[in-house]
Each structure stands twice: as C-alpha cells, then as structure tokens.
Motif scaffolding. Structure first.
Motif, mmCIF file in Angstrom:
data_model
loop_
_atom_site.group_PDB
_atom_site.id
_atom_site.type_symbol
_atom_site.label_atom_id
_atom_site.label_comp_id
_atom_site.label_asym_id
_atom_site.label_seq_id
_atom_site.Cartn_x
_atom_site.Cartn_y
_atom_site.Cartn_z
ATOM 1 N N PRO A 95 10.482 16.061 -9.450
ATOM 2 C CA PRO A 95 11.096 15.240 -10.480
ATOM 3 C C PRO A 95 11.967 16.088 -11.405
ATOM 4 C CG PRO A 95 8.757 15.594 -10.936
ATOM 5 C CD PRO A 95 9.021 16.141 -9.569
ATOM 6 N N PRO A 96 13.067 15.535 -11.900
ATOM 7 C CA PRO A 96 13.494 14.138 -11.804
ATOM 8 C C PRO A 96 14.367 13.824 -10.594
ATOM 9 C CG PRO A 96 14.953 15.284 -13.311
ATOM 10 C CD PRO A 96 13.950 16.300 -12.834
ATOM 11 N N VAL A 97 14.464 14.727 -9.625
ATOM 12 C CA VAL A 97 15.290 14.465 -8.436
ATOM 13 C C VAL A 97 14.700 13.266 -7.688
ATOM 14 C CG1 VAL A 97 16.161 15.449 -6.281
ATOM 15 C CG2 VAL A 97 15.947 16.882 -8.305
ATOM 16 N N SER A 98 15.543 12.494 -7.025
ATOM 17 C CA SER A 98 15.113 11.231 -6.417
ATOM 18 C C SER A 98 15.496 11.164 -4.947
ATOM 19 C CB SER A 98 15.789 10.083 -7.177
ATOM 20 O OG SER A 98 15.948 8.953 -6.356
ATOM 21 N N VAL A 99 14.567 10.741 -4.118
ATOM 22 C CA VAL A 99 14.870 10.564 -2.697
ATOM 23 C C VAL A 99 15.904 9.450 -2.502
ATOM 24 C CG1 VAL A 99 13.023 8.907 -2.123
ATOM 25 C CG2 VAL A 99 13.814 10.513 -0.390
ATOM 26 N N LEU A 100 15.915 8.492 -3.406
ATOM 27 C CA LEU A 100 16.925 7.419 -3.315
ATOM 28 C C LEU A 100 18.323 7.997 -3.505
ATOM 29 C CD1 LEU A 100 15.014 4.868 -5.567
ATOM 30 C CD2 LEU A 100 15.378 4.620 -3.112
ATOM 31 N N GLY A 101 18.448 8.897 -4.484
ATOM 32 C CA GLY A 101 19.738 9.544 -4.700
ATOM 33 C C GLY A 101 20.139 10.382 -3.495
ATOM 34 N N GLN A 102 19.176 11.113 -2.938
ATOM 35 C CA GLN A 102 19.468 11.934 -1.758
ATOM 36 C C GLN A 102 19.993 11.064 -0.611
ATOM 37 O OE1 GLN A 102 15.605 13.780 -1.307
ATOM 38 N NE2 GLN A 102 16.218 15.614 -2.455
ATOM 39 N N LEU A 103 19.406 9.881 -0.452
ATOM 40 C CA LEU A 103 19.844 8.985 0.631
ATOM 41 C C LEU A 103 21.211 8.378 0.336
ATOM 42 C CD1 LEU A 103 16.412 7.287 1.322
ATOM 43 C CD2 LEU A 103 17.589 8.893 2.839
ATOM 44 N N CYS A 104 21.449 8.036 -0.930
ATOM 45 C CA CYS A 104 22.778 7.523 -1.311
ATOM 46 C C CYS A 104 23.850 8.553 -0.976
ATOM 47 C CB CYS A 104 22.819 7.210 -2.809
ATOM 48 S SG CYS A 104 22.027 5.687 -3.226
ATOM 49 N N ASP A 105 23.564 9.824 -1.310
ATOM 50 C CA ASP A 105 24.548 10.883 -1.054
ATOM 51 C C ASP A 105 24.730 11.083 0.453
ATOM 52 O OD1 ASP A 105 24.518 11.137 -3.772
ATOM 53 O OD2 ASP A 105 23.455 13.065 -3.814
ATOM 54 N N ARG A 106 23.624 11.116 1.179
ATOM 55 C CA ARG A 106 23.686 11.420 2.609
ATOM 56 C C ARG A 106 24.432 10.346 3.385
ATOM 57 N NH1 ARG A 106 18.681 13.801 6.137
ATOM 58 N NH2 ARG A 106 18.475 15.008 4.234
ATOM 59 N N PHE A 107 24.231 9.081 3.022
ATOM 60 C CA PHE A 107 24.831 7.976 3.783
ATOM 61 C C PHE A 107 25.953 7.259 3.034
ATOM 62 C CE2 PHE A 107 20.605 8.468 5.707
ATOM 63 C CZ PHE A 107 20.974 8.603 7.040
ATOM 64 N N ASP A 108 26.320 7.823 1.877
ATOM 65 C CA ASP A 108 27.408 7.239 1.079
ATOM 66 C C ASP A 108 27.164 5.752 0.814
ATOM 67 O OD1 ASP A 108 29.699 7.462 -0.381
ATOM 68 O OD2 ASP A 108 31.028 6.964 1.292
ATOM 69 N N LEU A 109 25.945 5.446 0.392
ATOM 70 C CA LEU A 109 25.581 4.047 0.151
ATOM 71 C C LEU A 109 26.180 3.560 -1.166
ATOM 72 C CD1 LEU A 109 21.792 4.191 1.140
ATOM 73 C CD2 LEU A 109 23.704 3.411 2.550
ATOM 74 N N ARG A 110 26.558 2.312 -1.206
ATOM 75 C CA ARG A 110 27.063 1.658 -2.428
ATOM 76 C C ARG A 110 26.131 0.496 -2.736
ATOM 77 N NH1 ARG A 110 29.286 5.687 -2.835
ATOM 78 N NH2 ARG A 110 31.497 6.196 -2.629
ATOM 79 N N LEU A 111 25.198 0.746 -3.631
ATOM 80 C CA LEU A 111 24.095 -0.201 -3.823
ATOM 81 C C LEU A 111 24.208 -0.963 -5.132
ATOM 82 C CD1 LEU A 111 21.284 2.340 -2.859
ATOM 83 C CD2 LEU A 111 22.238 0.562 -1.375
ATOM 84 N N ASP A 112 23.615 -2.145 -5.154
ATOM 85 C CA ASP A 112 23.467 -2.874 -6.412
ATOM 86 C C ASP A 112 22.178 -2.475 -7.117
ATOM 87 O OD1 ASP A 112 25.823 -4.144 -5.990
ATOM 88 O OD2 ASP A 112 24.952 -6.021 -5.279
ATOM 89 N N LEU A 113 21.169 -2.110 -6.339
ATOM 90 C CA LEU A 113 19.873 -1.784 -6.941
ATOM 91 C C LEU A 113 19.072 -0.956 -5.940
ATOM 92 C CD1 LEU A 113 18.850 -2.854 -9.744
ATOM 93 C CD2 LEU A 113 17.374 -4.396 -8.479
ATOM 94 N N SER A 114 18.319 -0.008 -6.458
ATOM 95 C CA SER A 114 17.406 0.745 -5.595
ATOM 96 C C SER A 114 16.170 1.115 -6.399
ATOM 97 C CB SER A 114 18.083 2.010 -5.049
ATOM 98 O OG SER A 114 18.382 2.898 -6.105
ATOM 99 N N PHE A 115 15.077 1.245 -5.719
ATOM 100 C CA PHE A 115 13.839 1.675 -6.380
ATOM 101 C C PHE A 115 12.805 2.025 -5.320
ATOM 102 C CE2 PHE A 115 11.430 -2.280 -5.663
ATOM 103 C CZ PHE A 115 12.464 -3.207 -5.472
#
Lengths: 351, 330
Positions: free
Chosen positions: B96-116
């Motif tokens: 923490p505070p690093v997030s696996v969700l952020g890592q996945l957004c970066d890796r797959f270039d995701l454009r999300l409305d919400l993640s948790f």
C-alpha cells in the motif's frame, strides 16, 4: 444521487513520535512479506530484516503496538453509534475500506464491524485497492445499493501502517493511523449533517513505486488529477442544476493533507475557497479516513458560519485513484464525541 | 440476501491462470518434509496436484488470465467499463498505497468508469464481485462489459499451503467477463450470507474448532435458503461447483441437503488444488460451461473461514439457441 450522512466520527490514534520512514514494526505479520512470494507485496527498497529506515523524528497519530486496524475501525463505529443511540438495529449494510493489512492476517474487518455492532446487517464488504482514496467509490456504490431502501449503512475507513510499508514519503505524505466512520442513508426527508449530491472518480497513471519516485513528480501528477476530477464533477453538477442552485464562487473545498500546502494549491487552481485543517495537522494524511476528516473540517467551518453551504471534498492517492464529492453541509450539525451528529433530540429513534 | 432472476446479464467468458506445471503433492511433500501421516490423509481426502507461482505478482496472474479470455482477442478490453477485483489471501496485493487495479489499468490501458476490490469475505468475495458486476451493468445500459478478476498467492511453504488435512492451496488468478451479449451463462439468483461471529478466522485453536463446527451448518443453511429463493431444486442443477478443497465436508453437506454425491463436482480437488477466488472460474471453465451448453443450470458456491458464504446460480442462456439459429440461417 442523494446520500444523507447522519453522524460522523474521526478517531486518530494518539500523537506519538516516530523516527522511521516505515510504519510501526509488528513482527507477527512481517515475516510473511519476506517469503519468496512476498517480493511483490512489499516495497522492493526495503531489504529483508529491515524494520526501520531513519527519518528525522516527527509527530503523528500512531497506534500503539497492541492496537489493530480493525480496532480503529470498530472504535470509530462505536463513537458514531454513541452519537445517534438506537440506530444500530436499523443498519442493513456494512461497508469498510482500508488499504493497509491488518496484522492478524486471517481476520476480516467488515465482518468484525458487523459482529461488534450490527447483528441485523445483511451484507458486509471491505473495499480496497484504491490506495487511500476508496471512499468516493464506496459512496457511488452505496448510492446504488441503498436506492429505494429505508435502510442505514455503516461506512468506515481505517488504516494502521506497519513496516515494511512506508508511513512517510518525504516532501509528499505522512500517513496517520486513523479510524473514521459515518452512518449513511438514501433518505431525503431526515435530518442530516451533510448530503452527498454527486460523486466522481478517476484514475491517472502514477510512478509504480511512490517511495522511489521524485516526490514533485507524484505531487504534480496528483494535483493535475485532482483538479481535472473535481473540475469535471463541478461542470457536471452545474449542467445538472440551474445556475442559481449552486453558486460556484461560494463553494468551499477541502481535501487530503499532503505536504507543501497541496490542498491550498488545489483550491487556487480551481478558484475555490479552501477550508483548512487544524494548523498542527495540516501535513498529516488521515489515510483511508481522509475524506471523512476533510468532511469534518468542512462541517466545523459551516457550523461556525451558521449557514448551510455547498462544498467539494476530494481525496487522492499515489496509487493514481482520485475522487471528489459535491456535498451540502448543514449548519445545524451538532458536536458529538470525535465528530458530528444531525440536529435532533438525542435518542430519537429516527436519524 | 439478494435474489431474483436478473435481466439477461451474464458471463460472456471466463478463464484462469494456474502457474507452471502441476506439482504432484507426493513429490512436494517429500521435499517439504511433510509428515507421512498428513500426506496420507491429504491423499485420502482427494488432494494430489496443485500449482506454485511464487515468481509471479497478482497483476501477472490476472494478466495471464485476461489474455486467455475470448480466444486471445483483446479488442473487447476497450469496452470494459467496470473492473472488480476479488481476493481471499490478505497478502495478495502490492504494497500500500499501490493498487493492483492501477497496475491492471496501466498494463491493459483500460478506460474505466469505476473499479474496486472486494476483500475480507475470503472465497465468497468472487461471487460478491460478479454480483456487483451484474448490478453495475444493470444500472448502466451504455456499458458493454464489466470485468471481474481475482488473484491469490500463498505465502510460506507447507504450513501455509496445506489446509488442515483436506486441502492444498494453489496460487492462481482468474478473469470473468460479464456482459449482455454472446452469453455463455445468465446470472441467476445470488445468495450472500455472513455469520460474522467467525470474523477472526482460524487464528487460534478455539476459532479453528468453531469454524469446523459451524461452516457445514452455515453452508447447509445457505443452500436451503438459496434453493427456496431461486425456485430451482438443488438436484435439478447439472452440478454444484464448490471450492476445490474439503471433500468430506462437501459430501456431508450433500447428505444434509439430500443431494446425490455425483452432483458435486469434486474432480478439481485432485487436479487443480484450491486457488481461493480463482476456483469459481476454474470450475466454470473445466465443468460448468459444458453443463450450461447442454442446457443445465449450475450452482457455484464460495465459503470461507471468516463466516462469509455465497452461492450463485448460472442459467443456460436461452438466447444462445436463437443466436445459433440466426447464425445457421445466415
């Protein structure tokens, strides 16, 4: 969207002196992080066996070694229930967030809160992996969850920073050990201390390891992310309302306590009036509870001013997650232990 | 308890990543100096093969599972609006505070409305996460997909991989794509129940005893409530897909709810090991999809040692028949 907050408590640990960049050394969980599998779950900059990394002594709310993150959360929930007695039985949902580990790694904070306080709750969840900035997402989900329900939800956030995680990243952030909680409903006709009218969340790519990157790089990227997210929230809100319903020039703003007057810089960039925390605590970040701390600061300001006000409260994390909420703050909020409660007779059965 | 047949929102595809070659517990137990008596009991309880991936991060495991979805195509990632992560193992996360969700957004270039991420309800988290995916899509007709991902890794060797004498833990990740078109299964009734008294988990002998005394009872109660809510008798499911551990426990429950033993899918206790939240996708891919394709509903369940339980009925996608007919006509 309309979420009513009926009571709020923010309970930082007692002030304590600390001379390490890392969190409190707690050996019970520590050794797991130095197994081979742990290399992805601990900062790569902290070598095996290291539980302290020198920092000039600083003072912050730091929990004693016998305290757990679940204790901080459960205690804060208890304070909220003290403020509005008789409400526990009406709580049907428990939502909690933390980004740190509890040192008793097999346990569950949300279920502990359910067990300690809410025998009638049907659901309990801990939200995570949004850095310290999960509360806007939690509120967005909650609005969906509670819509059309005559139900109360317990919302809580707590963090306790243990080694080998970083408590302090110089010139960026110092994290406190804090628990905070509030009682929330989707009911519009009941007394509230604040009403959340809109929420927006966003993500922005950040350096992979915040403790290794130049703090200015993170700070500047976070600043842009907060300004963009909050600006978009306000643009949407203004579009959704008649211009007379919300006067942007009178909006208040409060947010996380990052170093170097970060919150003031956000307010200046947005042209809004910043409400500050206690001057002694302006650079101590309240971790996952930060948004509730900012809300408490705003309520104090509005109660002192004697008039209901609209405000923006934002939170952001070096994880890249940011969020902001547009909130109506009610000036008739009453002081309660560690926080606030809605204006009503104490013991009233309905919040 | 959430119940009711949902609008046609369901599972478009699912995949899993169990790292490396399967490890034979017999060879591993010898290396790890596991007591011979314990190994015998593990084998008698159906345990045999499992997976170790200590050289991979949670984002690596999830990333691998994502690349297995939809035949390896990745265009669909641009249409993912919600990302929901679930995990059982508390340590399966970046510092923490690093997030696996952020890592996945970066890796797959995701454009999300919400993640948790859904945590602290152990192996029931994945069903909670799929249910949130369904709800979010239900509220947002403009969103095409919600993606549920899981990763769990075991820290420490034999002591932490062996679950009493009836389970062996695998490292693993999974991905479950939730949408409203080209469905392989519709999401039916979801039941979530917490018995919060067990919130401390198996951290001392008293709590271990309480868990072993109550979990089968709680699961039985959950099954009975779920059966009543869904209106589908347990025996009418093609199979019940439990977590991949605790064979005797599941047999006891089957007996208690009058379910034929062969309706329980227990093969993966031997073949895959228990990869916590990934078991949902592992069992769906290995067995569930085949049954659904044949027209049978399946019941997936996640139980835990913190008092959280969940069950989800997946229904055959009736529209699949129409789609196949349309394709044939074209």
């Amino acid at each position: 969207m309309s979420l009513a907050i009926h009571a709020l408590a923010v309970c930082p640990a007692a002030q304590s002196d600390h001379a390490s960049l890392l969190g409190t050394p707690l050996t019970s969980a520590y050794h797991h992080l130095y197994d081979e599998a742990g290399m992805f779950s601990r900062p790569a900059t902290v070598r095996r066996g290291v539980t302290r990394m020198y920092a000039p002594e600083y003072r912050a709310p730091i929990a004693g070694k016998d305290v757990r993150s679940t204790d901080l959360a459960s205690h804060a929930v208890a304070r909220v229930l003290d403020a509005l007695p008789g409400q526990a039985a009406r709580v049907s949902h428990v939502m909690h967030t933390q980004c740190t580990l509890d040192r008793q790694i097999l346990g569950s904070t949300c279920l502990r809160i359910q067990h300690d306080h809410f025998p009638n709750a049907g659901s309990a969840l801990t939200l995570g992996q949004l850095g310290t900035a999960a509360l806007p997402t939690l509120f967005a989900l909650l609005a969906d969850h509670l819509e059309g329900e005559n139900a109360l939800c317990s919302v809580s956030a707590s963090d306790l920073w243990m080694a080998p995680f970083y408590r302090r990243i110089p010139n960026l952030v110092t994290y406190a050990d804090v628990g905070a909680a509030c009682l929330v409903s989707a009911e519009t006709g009941r007394p509230a201390i604040a009403r959340i009218k809109a929420v927006r969340t966003a993500y922005r790519r950040m350096p992979a390891e915040p403790w290794s990157a130049p703090s200015a790089e993170i700070s500047n990227a976070l600043l842009d992310a907060v300004v963009d997210c909050t600006g978009a929230l306000l643009d949407d809100a203004l579009l959704a309302q008649s211009s007379s319903a919300m006067d942007r020039t009178s909006l208040l703003i409060a947010g996380d306590r990052y170093a170097d007057g970060f919150a003031e810089r956000v307010a200046r960039r947005l042209g809004l009036r910043s409400v500050s925390a206690d001057p002694d605590q302006q650079e101590i970040h309240l971790s996952s509870a930060s948004m509730l701390g900012s809300l408490s600061d705003l309520i104090r300001h509005v109660v002192d001013g004697g008039q209901d006000r609209d405000a923006v409260v934002w939170t952001a994390s070096p994880s890249g997650h940011v969020g902001a909420a547009l909130v109506r703050i009610h000036a008739d909020a009453q002081v309660a232990p560690n926080g606030w409660r809605s204006a009503q007779t104490q013991g009233d059965a309905s919040p | 308890m959430n119940s009711g047949i949902s609008p046609p929102i369901g599972i478009v595809d699912a995949s899993y990543a169990l790292p490396g070659q399967a490890v034979d517990i017999v060879d591993w137990a010898a290396e790890q100096q596991v007591a011979p008596g314990l190994l015998e009991r593990l084998l008698a309880n159906g345990c045999r093969y499992f997976h170790i991936g200590t050289d991979r991060s949670d984002a690596d495991l999830i990333g691998e599972a994502i690349t297995h979805l939809r035949g390896g195509e990745t265009d669909w990632l641009a249409d993912v609006r919600y990302l929901i992560h679930a995990h059982t193992e508390a340590f399966s996360m970046p510092p923490p505070p690093v997030s696996v969700l952020g890592q996945l957004c970066d890796r797959f270039d995701l454009r999300l409305d919400l993640s948790f991420s859904v945590g602290h309800v152990a192996c029931a988290a994945v069903i909670n996460a799929v249910d949130w995916a369904r709800r979010l899509l239900d509220r947002d007709p403009s969103a095409r997909y919600a993606l549920v991902v899981t990763a769990d890794r075991v820290f420490g060797e034999a002591k932490h991989r062996i679950r009493q004498d009836a389970g062996i833990q695998s490292d693993g990740g999974s991905a479950i794509l939730v949408g409203r078109e080209s469905l392989r299964a519709r999401i039916g009734t979801v039941s979530v129940k917490n018995f919060a008294r067990l919130h401390e988990g198996p951290n001392n002998p008293q709590n271990v005893a309480a868990i072993s005394r109550y979990t089968w009872l709680h699961t039985k109660q959950l099954f009975q409530a779920h059966e009543a809510d869904s209106g589908i008798p347990l025996h009418a499911h093609g199979a019940v897909l439990p977590i991949n551990a605790d064979r005797e426990y599941w047999l006891q429950i089957a007996k208690a709810v009058a379910l034929r033993e062969d309706k329980l899918f227990l093969d993966n206790i031997a073949l895959r090991g228990h990869a916590c939240c990934a078991d949902f996708a592992v069992n769906l891919v290995d067995r569930g999809f085949e049954l659904l394709d044949g027209g049978d509903p399946v019941l997936l369940c996640g139980q835990s040692n913190v008092g959280a339980y969940a069950a989800m009925t997946l229904l055959p996608d009736r529209s699949a028949v129409t789609t196949l007919a349309t394709e044939a006509a074209a």
